[in-house]
Scaffold this active site. Structure first.
Site, PDB file in Angstrom:
ATOM      1  N   HIS A 267       6.244   3.835   2.686  1.00  0.00           N
ATOM      2  CA  HIS A 267       6.001   5.101   1.998  1.00  0.00           C
ATOM      3  C   HIS A 267       7.010   5.447   0.908  1.00  0.00           C
ATOM      4  O   HIS A 267       7.267   6.616   0.645  1.00  0.00           O
ATOM      5  CB  HIS A 267       5.956   6.235   3.021  1.00  0.00           C
ATOM      6  CG  HIS A 267       4.752   6.151   3.908  1.00  0.00           C
ATOM      7  ND1 HIS A 267       4.386   7.153   4.769  1.00  0.00           N
ATOM      8  CD2 HIS A 267       3.827   5.176   4.054  1.00  0.00           C
ATOM      9  CE1 HIS A 267       3.289   6.800   5.420  1.00  0.00           C
ATOM     10  NE2 HIS A 267       2.935   5.607   5.006  1.00  0.00           N
ATOM     11  N   ASP A 299       1.374   0.675   0.072  1.00  0.00           N
ATOM     12  CA  ASP A 299       1.430   0.904   1.515  1.00  0.00           C
ATOM     13  C   ASP A 299       0.293   0.148   2.212  1.00  0.00           C
ATOM     14  O   ASP A 299      -0.617   0.738   2.770  1.00  0.00           O
ATOM     15  CB  ASP A 299       1.297   2.416   1.752  1.00  0.00           C
ATOM     16  CG  ASP A 299       1.384   2.788   3.217  1.00  0.00           C
ATOM     17  OD1 ASP A 299       2.100   2.099   3.958  1.00  0.00           O
ATOM     18  OD2 ASP A 299       0.738   3.777   3.619  1.00  0.00           O
TER      19      ASP A 299
END
Ligand code: RNT
Ligand code: ZN
Length: 425
Positions: A267, A299
């Site tokens: 993240h 991600d």
């Protein structure tokens, strides 16, 4: 390899590590008892049981691939988890999402009305296997995502999701009390915008207020540990994420008596590393939580490998005293393109490997070299440590946990695929 050869290999490895001041037996004994959360969602591509599985995942997360054998029911998922548990060393803990509620006799409840009883089957599952359980409210893949949830401008939408969060606190208390281990309860939403927003602060203020309301539900912070997970962007929410790094970290910092910051290493911007953020946060927070995954360019939640950053994360956890209750460790990835059980086991074992590898470093000596300014010797030592006979210690660790060593577990998965997974239409 014969047993005798293995024993000899371990004896030699022990000697090699002792020569650099490392106690191999102590490392093995330590890691055996460190809880690491096993995410239930690798087994069914993050679908859960409370919504239509043909609807797409929302919230900016995505599984790719359609390898056969996805678990479609609680029974299938539990059977698959049992396969995984046979093959992973260490002290696993379950990690459930609210969407994995089990409704008996058509007793379906929407997310704002979930109750502990909807997790009774999971409690029985965990009890029978001596596992603790972590928990997650599910703020995605649901018709009430408008598409925002806790940050929505619509008070009705917000109310629904706040009630969901509060219900999850009650369920987390139930899990912690029934299983006698703390329950880490992670708050993550995919709230954000695909394109340039006109108001960036409004959603954040609403998100902050919504989390405040969720955390106003009474709980014992020693038993239930709410976390706030940040994110940089998601698919379909590329321009703006409400729960950004600064937002989530600030929330946790201003509410450190009630919640923990959670960092997921998928993240952040691609050149940022969570390994370096761990000591930064631990300089301020008594306890933090992690989601360990493998991002490739974004991600993407690939299976965790025994790679440099996973090793570095593990080294920071170990060096900062994270194994003594300061870092709550969980896995978070989902690959639907390969055998899902193998994905689970490979990632879990790799994290265990990284932690063991970290415990086998002469950390005090290395720190001393740094403090003395002896960077020449520090580099030489750190490089030489990389080629010590780690594999033999890893084998011994698996054995000490009563689990198969490398080379012994994959055939079991192949057999399970043939006998069970391939028969799922
Ligand atoms: C998504 C977050 C979140 C989820 C799980 C399923 O980007 O990492 O933690 O992966 O809750
Ligand atoms: Zn995560």
């Amino acid at each position: 390899m014969s047993n005798d050869t293995r024993k000899q290999a371990f004896a030699l490895a022990k000697e090699a590590y002792a020569a650099v001041g490392v106690d191999v037996d102590a490392a093995i004994a330590k890691l055996k008892n460190v809880p690491v959360s096993l995410h239930c969602w690798q087994g069914d591509d993050v679908r859960g049981f409370d919504t239509d599985p043909s609807k797409p995942l929302t919230g900016g997360i995505q599984t790719t691939g359609n390898y056969p054998g996805r678990a479609r029911t609680p029974e299938e998922l539990m059977a698959d988890i049992d396969e995984v548990l046979k093959l992973i060393p260490g002290a696993p803990k379950m990690n459930l999402h609210a969407s994995y509620a089990i409704f008996e006799d058509g007793d379906w409840a929407d997310r704002d009305k979930l109750e502990p009883k909807h997790f009774k089957k999971w409690v029985e599952f965990c009890k029978a296997r001596g596992l603790g359980c972590d928990f997650n409210p599910t703020f995605f893949s649901h018709p009430k995502c408008d598409p925002l949830t806790l940050a929505s401008p619509d008070p009705e939408t917000r109310r629904f999701w706040i009630e969901h969060g509060k219900a999850c606190i009650r369920i987390s208390t139930y899990l912690a009390e029934e299983l006698g281990q703390p329950c880490v309860m992670n708050i993550w939403t995919g709230d954000g915008f695909k394109d340039v927003p006109a108001d960036r602060i409004g959603p954040r203020e609403r998100y902050r207020e919504s989390i405040d309301e969720i955390l106003s539900e009474p709980y014992d912070f020693k038993k239930v540990k709410p976390c706030v997970e940040s994110k940089v962007f998601g698919i379909g929410v590329e321009a703006y994420t409400v729960g950004s790094a600064e937002f989530s970290l600030s929330y946790a910092a201003f509410n450190r008596d009630k919640c923990l910051p959670l960092m997921d290493n998928g993240h952040y911007h691609p050149t940022e590393v969570v390994s370096d953020k761990i000591p930064a946060l631990l300089a301020f927070f008594p306890e933090i939580a992690l989601h360990i995954t493998r991002p490739i360019r974004w991600d993407s939640d690939h299976v965790v490998l025994f790679d440099d950053e996973t090793k570095e994360i593990a080294r920071e956890i170990v060096r900062c005293g994270g194994l003594d209750g300061r870092v709550d460790i969980a896995l978070d990835y989902f690959d639907a393109s390969i055998n899902r059980i193998s994905a689970w086991v490979t990632g879990y074992r790799n994290l265990q490997k990284a932690l063991l590898f970290a415990l086998l470093q002469p950390n005090e000596d290395l720190k001393r070299l740094q403090d003395e300014g002896n960077f020449t010797k520090l580099m030489v030592c750190q490089e030489e440590l990389k080629t010590l006979p780690f594999g033999a210690v890893w084998d011994e660790y698996c054995r000490a946990c009563g689990k198969p060593a490398d080379g012994e577990w994959f055939p079991q998965i192949e057999a399970y695929e043939k006998d069970v997974l391939s028969r799922r239409a």
